[in-house]
Write a protein that holds these residues in place. Sequence first.
Motif, PDB file in Angstrom:
ATOM      1  N   ARG A 201      16.591 -25.022  23.741  1.00 19.21           N
ATOM      2  CA  ARG A 201      16.713 -26.480  23.830  1.00 19.21           C
ATOM      3  C   ARG A 201      15.515 -27.081  24.557  1.00 19.21           C
ATOM      4  N   ASN A 202      15.140 -26.478  25.683  1.00 17.20           N
ATOM      5  CA  ASN A 202      14.033 -27.019  26.463  1.00 17.20           C
ATOM      6  C   ASN A 202      12.728 -26.996  25.673  1.00 17.20           C
ATOM      7  N   TRP A 203      12.541 -25.961  24.849  1.00 17.70           N
ATOM      8  CA  TRP A 203      11.345 -25.898  24.002  1.00 17.70           C
ATOM      9  C   TRP A 203      11.376 -27.022  22.974  1.00 17.70           C
ATOM     10  N   ILE A 204      12.548 -27.254  22.381  1.00 19.94           N
ATOM     11  CA  ILE A 204      12.684 -28.343  21.420  1.00 19.94           C
ATOM     12  C   ILE A 204      12.372 -29.683  22.087  1.00 19.94           C
ATOM     13  N   PHE A 205      12.931 -29.912  23.282  1.00 18.16           N
ATOM     14  CA  PHE A 205      12.690 -31.177  23.981  1.00 18.16           C
ATOM     15  C   PHE A 205      11.197 -31.418  24.223  1.00 18.16           C
ATOM     16  N   GLU A 206      10.459 -30.336  24.461  1.00 15.60           N
ATOM     17  CA  GLU A 206       9.035 -30.451  24.786  1.00 15.60           C
ATOM     18  C   GLU A 206       8.144 -30.525  23.549  1.00 15.60           C
ATOM     19  N   ASN A 207       8.652 -30.109  22.387  1.00 12.28           N
ATOM     20  CA  ASN A 207       7.785 -29.973  21.222  1.00 12.28           C
ATOM     21  C   ASN A 207       8.226 -30.768  19.994  1.00 12.28           C
ATOM     22  N   ALA A 208       9.356 -31.429  20.061  1.00 11.79           N
ATOM     23  CA  ALA A 208       9.853 -32.130  18.872  1.00 11.79           C
ATOM     24  C   ALA A 208      10.753 -33.283  19.281  1.00 11.79           C
ATOM     25  N   SER A 209      11.032 -34.125  18.315  1.00 15.02           N
ATOM     26  CA  SER A 209      11.976 -35.220  18.480  1.00 15.02           C
ATOM     27  C   SER A 209      13.221 -34.920  17.666  1.00 15.02           C
ATOM     28  N   ILE A 210      14.385 -35.072  18.286  1.00 14.22           N
ATOM     29  CA  ILE A 210      15.643 -34.995  17.553  1.00 14.22           C
ATOM     30  C   ILE A 210      15.893 -36.373  16.957  1.00 14.22           C
ATOM     31  N   ASP A 211      15.795 -36.470  15.645  1.00 17.77           N
ATOM     32  CA  ASP A 211      15.881 -37.774  14.984  1.00 17.77           C
ATOM     33  C   ASP A 211      17.266 -38.078  14.428  1.00 17.77           C
ATOM     34  N   TRP A 212      17.940 -37.034  13.913  1.00 22.56           N
ATOM     35  CA  TRP A 212      19.178 -37.286  13.162  1.00 22.56           C
ATOM     36  C   TRP A 212      20.016 -36.019  13.219  1.00 22.56           C
ATOM     37  N   MET A 213      21.299 -36.164  13.522  1.00 23.98           N
ATOM     38  CA  MET A 213      22.241 -35.049  13.472  1.00 23.98           C
ATOM     39  C   MET A 213      23.410 -35.438  12.580  1.00 23.98           C
ATOM     40  N   HIS A 214      23.732 -34.576  11.626  1.00 20.61           N
ATOM     41  CA  HIS A 214      24.926 -34.763  10.809  1.00 20.61           C
ATOM     42  C   HIS A 214      25.910 -33.651  11.144  1.00 20.61           C
ATOM     43  N   VAL A 215      27.120 -34.024  11.522  1.00 21.83           N
ATOM     44  CA  VAL A 215      28.125 -33.069  11.987  1.00 21.83           C
ATOM     45  C   VAL A 215      29.294 -33.056  11.009  1.00 21.83           C
ATOM     46  N   TYR A 216      29.722 -31.855  10.621  1.00 21.11           N
ATOM     47  CA  TYR A 216      30.893 -31.678   9.766  1.00 21.11           C
ATOM     48  C   TYR A 216      32.114 -31.401  10.642  1.00 21.11           C
ATOM     49  N   ASP A 217      33.177 -32.121  10.391  1.00 21.69           N
ATOM     50  CA  ASP A 217      34.406 -31.923  11.165  1.00 21.69           C
ATOM     51  C   ASP A 217      35.083 -30.604  10.804  1.00 21.69           C
ATOM     52  N   SER A 218      34.981 -30.201   9.525  1.00 25.01           N
ATOM     53  CA  SER A 218      35.621 -28.966   9.074  1.00 25.01           C
ATOM     54  C   SER A 218      34.704 -27.772   9.293  1.00 25.01           C
ATOM     55  N   ARG A 219      35.267 -26.704   9.857  1.00 27.03           N
ATOM     56  CA  ARG A 219      34.482 -25.472  10.013  1.00 27.03           C
ATOM     57  C   ARG A 219      34.514 -24.615   8.751  1.00 27.03           C
TER      58      ARG A 219
END
Length: 467
Positions: free
Chosen positions: A184-202
């Motif tokens: 996570r820390n590497w992602i925070f330092e090297n990229a932008s989280i722009d969009w998350m799509h979450v599915y309710d069903s597993r």
Amino acid sequence: MTRSLLTQANERRLRAIASTADSQRRAFEQYLTPPETAAYAASMFNASSGNAISCLDLGAGSGMLSMALIDRFGAEITLTAIELDPVLARTCSDELCSTGVRFEMLLGDALTIELKDKFDKVILNPPYSKMAAKDSRQELLPVKCANLYAAFVVLAIKSLKDNGECVAIIPRSWTNGDYFAPFRNWIFENASIDWMHVYDSRKEVFSDTNVLQETMLVKLSKRPQRHTIKVTESHGKNDAVSESNYPANELICGLKRKKVVRIKPAEPSLISSMQPLSELGMLASTGKIVDFRSRDKTCSEPGPNCVPLVYSCNFSKEGFYHPVDAGKMQWYRCQEPKDEKLLIGPGAFVVVKRFSSKEEQKRIKAFAFFPEAPIALENHQNYIHCGTSRNTIPLEKETAKGLSIWLNSSIIDSWFRSVSGSTQVNASDLNQIPTPSTSQLRNLSTRWTAKLTQKEIDIICEELINE
């Protein structure tokens, strides 16, 4: 391009699933992307500016994600696809040949193939299995990765041009817990989280390959973090989608290098002013007895130097019971002085089950626990005390009672569901739970009984936050 491209690709995908043994699919982790999910993943990329687009499909499988890119952007793209399985690589190549798009198929391990170019867009549905710390491929990565899917996402970000975009179909487990903190820390330092799509069903997303996984699609871009993050949700791959946009600092939150990624902000009017559990002089730790590694020390009947061995099955809504007939050894034999260092008690603690699924009515199940003598706590429980990771110190009894009420509230259930991306209730997440002051917890304790109903718990906790 017409939708028949995805229809054609899906026919090949279904043939590949039918002709491949389950054991091989598990070995290669071939959970081939269904067309609906592939199309949605491709739709998450920004629209084309009219220029040629260079694309990379990491772990291309039968080619469904590649075809979704072509369906979205047409003949503007040039495509590089990487696949480890030679049979699927041929299937993917056949698919791409039928489109007229310029492409290159690379056969081999995506983590070891050296890519000469950078890409505008990267798409991937990577393998999900653990990655050993001693795996030689770790040395090729800029950060140690706990799972292969994290390693693939790191590779995807590294493979992007500046401002390039990546869409990954991955488990939600990376969003919280110490296990994925370096990633996570590497992602925070090297990229932008722009969009998350979450599915309710597993179950529904990969229903034809029997995958039970809390799955999300995440769009990342190679640039500093954007000020807002889009969050969309649906039950399954064919259902209506809801959309929200949140300030990034309300979803990326937490303590220093242990920040987590939420899918919804904390309710500001309720608990945002409360301190995390760990800053109130309390600590969540994990039970120290791993039973399958201690078979020579566990037994079904008490004997010399034995103490109770406590599992989740020893707790119920009615209280704590030991021993119980639940197919688990109920006693732990202390054979050496070091064994005694693994025990807790006597005193007051709060025990929290370490595993629960999103389908359960409550994710956090907490029990005030008052052993009158030392006990051995099995590893599938967390316990809260006021010591350190090396030195367990019991809570005050009133604090334990009040804390158990608070942790069992629907307020905290909602908070935890917005943070947790796995079936685990991690000690690190418990340590970040917004918690009333110790004086408030003592006041809650006056209402405690072991048989409080959920409605009673929620009324008590709502009264506290509305004071």
